[in-house]
Design a protein around this motif. Structure first.
Motif, mmCIF file in Angstrom:
data_model
loop_
_atom_site.group_PDB
_atom_site.id
_atom_site.type_symbol
_atom_site.label_atom_id
_atom_site.label_comp_id
_atom_site.label_asym_id
_atom_site.label_seq_id
_atom_site.Cartn_x
_atom_site.Cartn_y
_atom_site.Cartn_z
ATOM 1 N N UNK A 36 3.337 -18.263 20.661
ATOM 2 C CA UNK A 36 3.233 -17.343 19.801
ATOM 3 C C UNK A 36 3.245 -16.329 20.523
ATOM 4 N N UNK A 37 3.288 -14.870 20.034
ATOM 5 C CA UNK A 37 3.118 -13.825 20.538
ATOM 6 C C UNK A 37 2.172 -12.584 19.327
ATOM 7 N N UNK A 38 1.986 -11.865 20.543
ATOM 8 C CA UNK A 38 0.884 -10.504 19.786
ATOM 9 C C UNK A 38 -0.463 -10.604 19.633
ATOM 10 N N UNK A 39 -0.923 -9.579 18.487
ATOM 11 C CA UNK A 39 -2.307 -9.156 18.562
ATOM 12 C C UNK A 39 -3.514 -10.623 18.249
ATOM 13 N N UNK A 40 -2.641 -11.358 17.852
ATOM 14 C CA UNK A 40 -3.737 -12.042 17.126
ATOM 15 C C UNK A 40 -4.197 -13.787 18.577
ATOM 16 N N UNK A 41 -2.726 -13.562 19.533
ATOM 17 C CA UNK A 41 -2.806 -14.102 20.857
ATOM 18 C C UNK A 41 -4.118 -13.371 21.401
ATOM 19 N N UNK B 182 -3.575 -28.692 20.982
ATOM 20 C CA UNK B 182 -3.294 -27.432 21.777
ATOM 21 C C UNK B 182 -3.350 -26.524 20.231
ATOM 22 N N UNK B 183 -3.372 -26.476 19.403
ATOM 23 C CA UNK B 183 -2.887 -25.797 17.874
ATOM 24 C C UNK B 183 -3.995 -24.697 17.707
ATOM 25 N N UNK B 184 -3.958 -23.664 17.859
ATOM 26 C CA UNK B 184 -5.228 -23.336 17.283
ATOM 27 C C UNK B 184 -4.983 -22.760 16.567
ATOM 28 N N UNK B 185 -5.383 -23.663 14.636
ATOM 29 C CA UNK B 185 -5.582 -23.405 13.296
ATOM 30 C C UNK B 185 -6.281 -23.002 12.911
ATOM 31 N N UNK B 186 -6.584 -23.106 11.652
ATOM 32 C CA UNK B 186 -8.289 -22.607 10.591
ATOM 33 C C UNK B 186 -9.167 -23.831 11.784
ATOM 34 N N UNK B 187 -9.103 -24.510 11.931
ATOM 35 C CA UNK B 187 -10.463 -25.612 11.812
ATOM 36 C C UNK B 187 -10.576 -24.686 13.849
ATOM 37 N N UNK B 188 -9.892 -24.811 14.088
ATOM 38 C CA UNK B 188 -9.922 -24.625 15.738
ATOM 39 C C UNK B 188 -10.771 -22.979 15.915
ATOM 40 N N UNK B 189 -9.904 -22.524 15.069
ATOM 41 C CA UNK B 189 -10.331 -20.754 15.442
ATOM 42 C C UNK B 189 -11.867 -20.616 14.446
ATOM 43 N N UNK B 190 -12.238 -21.208 13.916
ATOM 44 C CA UNK B 190 -13.582 -21.276 13.287
ATOM 45 C C UNK B 190 -14.537 -21.486 13.946
ATOM 46 N N UNK C 221 -4.915 -14.002 7.546
ATOM 47 C CA UNK C 221 -5.755 -14.563 7.603
ATOM 48 C C UNK C 221 -5.576 -16.090 7.845
ATOM 49 N N UNK C 222 -4.413 -17.062 7.416
ATOM 50 C CA UNK C 222 -4.212 -18.299 7.944
ATOM 51 C C UNK C 222 -3.179 -18.073 9.092
ATOM 52 N N UNK D 283 -4.377 -14.384 31.864
ATOM 53 C CA UNK D 283 -4.293 -13.124 31.631
ATOM 54 C C UNK D 283 -4.187 -12.542 29.842
ATOM 55 N N UNK D 284 -4.558 -11.327 29.583
ATOM 56 C CA UNK D 284 -4.729 -11.650 27.920
ATOM 57 C C UNK D 284 -3.378 -10.240 27.744
ATOM 58 N N UNK D 285 -2.826 -11.671 27.310
ATOM 59 C CA UNK D 285 -1.123 -10.652 27.710
ATOM 60 C C UNK D 285 -0.172 -11.409 25.667
ATOM 61 N N UNK D 286 -1.217 -11.951 25.276
ATOM 62 C CA UNK D 286 -0.743 -11.962 24.075
ATOM 63 C C UNK D 286 0.957 -12.586 24.133
#
Length: 211
Positions: free
Chosen positions: A31-36, A78-86, A23-24, A52-55
């Motif tokens: 960063x890598x993975x499903x969230x990316x 350039x960071x996808x933190x809580x504010x940007x994601x919201x 959540x946080x 490409x959606x490569x994670x």
């Protein structure tokens, strides 16, 4: 007799009440993975091409994040933190709401109508928002009491606009702002897109943001 809970139980309760790491999650270059992957998919869908959606959160994903932050008036780091994601989540939901609303263009006006067989203004808004999991009161004057109050100059697509058709300050009409100085609503001529000219501006009471 008062029963004291063991300290370990209280500790577990406290830990469970905290936000999860997912959540946080703060996503940045490297960063890598499903969230990316989820982030990249949403940005591509919103027209912010990140490759490409490569994670893998690389330079292209960062460039997309920076462009989005600039467009939204956010801190451009350039960071996808809580504010940007919201902000991204809200933009995605907004597009879904507007798309859903437009599928009912031309549906006839029916006083008290709450279904695609015929809508009144608040029935239309309630139906469209419920489709996106947002529950609103049934009538416009009650809808105008929920959510965050927004001034006319701060309108964003997806905000609800409330009007006093008798120009006495009493809310009696509602529509969904869709940008470009227009809103969509159930009018006497049916569901249509309306331009916010002086007629409507003079009857505007308040806007509300419900998500």
């Amino acid at each position: 007799m008062r029963v004291k809970l063991p300290a370990i139980i209280l500790s577990i309760f406290f830990i469970l009440a905290l936000p999860t790491i997912a959540q946080a999650a703060i996503l940045r270059e490297g960063s890598t993975g499903t969230d990316v992957k989820t982030l990249q998919t949403e940005f591509n869908q919103e027209g912010y091409t990140v490759g490409p959606v490569d994670g893998i959160f690389g330079p292209k994903t960062k460039a997309g994040v920076l462009k989005f932050q600039t467009d939204q008036g956010l801190t451009t780091d350039g960071i996808a933190g809580p504010v940007t994601q919201a902000a991204l989540d809200r933009r995605t939901k907004t597009q879904e709401i507007i798309s859903t609303a437009k599928t009912y263009l031309g549906v006839k006006y029916v006083w008290g109508g709450t279904t695609p067989a015929g809508f009144d203004c608040s029935g239309f808004v309630q139906y469209v928002f419920k489709d996106q999991g947002i529950i609103l009161p049934r009538v416009s004057k009650d809808q105008a009491t929920v959510g965050t109050a927004i001034r006319y100059k701060d309108l964003q697509p997806g905000d609800l606009m409330f009007f006093s058709m008798n120009e006495n300050g009493v809310v009696s009409h509602v529509g969904i702002y869709i940008g470009g100085g227009t809103f969509i609503g159930a009018e006497n001529a049916g569901v249509r897109v309306v331009t916010l000219d002086q007629y409507w501006i003079s009857r505007f009471v308040v806007a509300r943001r419900d998500y």
